[in-house]
Design an enzyme around this catalytic site. Structure first.
Site, short mmCIF file in Angstrom:
data_model
loop_
_atom_site.label_atom_id
_atom_site.label_comp_id
_atom_site.label_asym_id
_atom_site.label_seq_id
_atom_site.Cartn_x
_atom_site.Cartn_y
_atom_site.Cartn_z
N ASN A 97 4.26 -6.28 -8.65
CA ASN A 97 5.19 -5.14 -8.64
C ASN A 97 6.40 -5.61 -7.86
O ASN A 97 6.34 -5.74 -6.64
CB ASN A 97 4.53 -3.93 -7.99
CG ASN A 97 5.51 -2.79 -7.79
OD1 ASN A 97 6.64 -2.82 -8.30
ND2 ASN A 97 5.10 -1.78 -7.03
N LYS A 146 9.15 -4.16 -7.34
CA LYS A 146 9.87 -3.08 -6.66
C LYS A 146 11.38 -3.23 -6.91
O LYS A 146 11.76 -3.69 -7.98
CB LYS A 146 9.51 -3.05 -5.17
CG LYS A 146 7.98 -3.04 -4.97
CD LYS A 146 7.52 -2.69 -3.60
CE LYS A 146 5.99 -2.64 -3.57
NZ LYS A 146 5.47 -2.24 -2.28
N HIS A 182 3.41 5.28 -8.22
CA HIS A 182 3.34 4.45 -7.01
C HIS A 182 3.65 5.32 -5.79
O HIS A 182 4.45 6.25 -5.88
CB HIS A 182 4.34 3.29 -7.12
CG HIS A 182 4.14 2.27 -6.05
ND1 HIS A 182 4.61 2.43 -4.78
CD2 HIS A 182 3.49 1.07 -6.07
CE1 HIS A 182 4.27 1.39 -4.05
NE2 HIS A 182 3.58 0.54 -4.82
N GLU A 230 5.47 4.85 -3.37
CA GLU A 230 6.91 4.90 -3.03
C GLU A 230 7.63 5.91 -3.92
O GLU A 230 8.57 6.57 -3.48
CB GLU A 230 7.51 3.49 -3.17
CG GLU A 230 7.04 2.58 -2.03
CD GLU A 230 6.94 1.11 -2.37
OE1 GLU A 230 7.51 0.67 -3.38
OE2 GLU A 230 6.24 0.40 -1.61
N GLU A 266 -4.16 1.82 -3.78
CA GLU A 266 -3.26 1.22 -2.79
C GLU A 266 -3.18 2.12 -1.55
O GLU A 266 -2.42 3.10 -1.54
CB GLU A 266 -1.85 1.07 -3.37
CG GLU A 266 -1.78 0.19 -4.59
CD GLU A 266 -0.39 -0.39 -4.80
OE1 GLU A 266 -0.29 -1.62 -4.92
OE2 GLU A 266 0.60 0.38 -4.81
N GLY A 325 2.98 -3.37 2.27
CA GLY A 325 4.11 -4.02 2.91
C GLY A 325 3.98 -4.15 4.42
O GLY A 325 4.95 -4.43 5.11
N SER A 328 -0.78 -5.55 0.67
CA SER A 328 -0.78 -6.82 1.40
C SER A 328 -1.78 -7.84 0.84
O SER A 328 -2.39 -8.60 1.59
CB SER A 328 -1.02 -6.58 2.89
OG SER A 328 0.01 -5.76 3.42
P1 13P Z 1 2.60 -5.35 -0.81
O1 13P Z 1 1.76 -6.34 -1.58
O2 13P Z 1 3.95 -5.85 -0.49
O3 13P Z 1 1.86 -4.78 0.36
O4 13P Z 1 2.85 -4.11 -1.81
C1 13P Z 1 1.78 -3.54 -2.45
C2 13P Z 1 2.29 -2.63 -3.49
O5 13P Z 1 2.85 -1.58 -3.20
C3 13P Z 1 2.14 -3.03 -4.89
O6 13P Z 1 2.43 -1.98 -5.74
#
Ligand code: 13P
Length: 249
Positions: free
Chosen positions: A9, A11, A94, A96, A166, A172, A212
């Protein structure tokens, strides 16, 4: 046996030029026939990334989609547009998007139904906050997210979908859930799908862990019985993603 699915992803990263470069860098590194490999990229990168990935095992997916076919929804991208571009996967809900763009379980459900209608596999995200985990309500919360996301989805459709667990506190932050924590929730999600539908559906659906994931922890996470791959943020932008995809080599 469920085939593993490992998705990046990206982002809000990578300009179209950078996207092409990244696909070119990663394509020799993500060649693992045991795994479905997906790069979910910003809308503007979809077409150039697809061009760059032509003839490889990489599928290009989207990070979001609206639930209407077309119309006065400035700035949105429709399922029809994704379908026409040849997109086969889309990330839905997601955390976010839920946090910054007010997505709810109800809009997630609408998007899931629309994606399926257009032959696009939704990667349906769920996950708890740190407060919810500390209050011991993780499983209840996730079950609620799943039950609403799958409203009016048939068993045959559900079998083709992907769920990404997640935990928000692990995204992150460099703070991965322990293997036990990740497996516990992924198993609970599978059980919930079994309750909504039946055992065959629960057995078929693929459940990813995200938060992560990196080259050091991927193999252990993906070895769990209910974890069928990963949704990877930060590490999907680096050559390390090749090591994650080739976790079993
Ligand atoms: P990270 O791997 O950067 O923690 O992000 C996970 C994520 O949100 C994947 O959609």
């Amino acid at each position: 046996m469920r085939k593993k699915i490992i998705a990046g992803n990206w982002k809000m990263n990578m300009t179209p030029t950078e996207a092409v470069n990244l696909v070119n860098t990663l394509k020799p590194l993500v060649n693992n026939e045991d795994v479905d490999v997906v790069f979910c990229v910003p809308a503007i990168d979809i077409i150039p990334a697809m061009e760059a990935a032509k003839g490889t095992n990489i599928h290009i997916g989207a990070e979001n989609m609206y639930f209407e076919e077309s119309g006065a929804y400035t700035g949105e991208i429709s399922p029809k547009m994704l379908e026409d571009a040849g997109v086969k996967y889309v990330v839905i809900g997601h955390s976010e998007r839920r946090e910054y763009f007010a997505e709810t379980d109800e809009t997630v459900n609408k998007k899931v139904l629309k994606a399926l209608e257009h032959g696009i596999t939704p990667i349906i995200c769920c996950g708890e906050s740190l407060t919810q985990r500390e209050q011991g309500i993780t499983i209840d919360w996730i079950r609620q997210q799943i039950k609403i996301a799958f409203l009016n989805v048939t068993a045959d459709q559900a079998k083709t979908t992907v769920i990404a667990y997640e935990p928000i506190w692990a995204i992150g932050t460099g703070k991965t859930a322990t293997t036990e924590q990740a497996e516990e929730v992924c198993a609970a999600i599978r059980a919930c799908i079994g309750e909504i539908y039946d055992e065959a559906t629960a057995d078929a659906i693929r459940i990813q862990y995200g938060g992560s994931v990196n080259a050091g922890n991927a193999a252990e996470l993906f070895a769990q019985p209910d974890i069928d791959g990963g949704l990877v943020g930060g590490a999907s932008l680096k050559p390390d993603f090749g090591k994650i995809v080739c976790y079993n080599k």
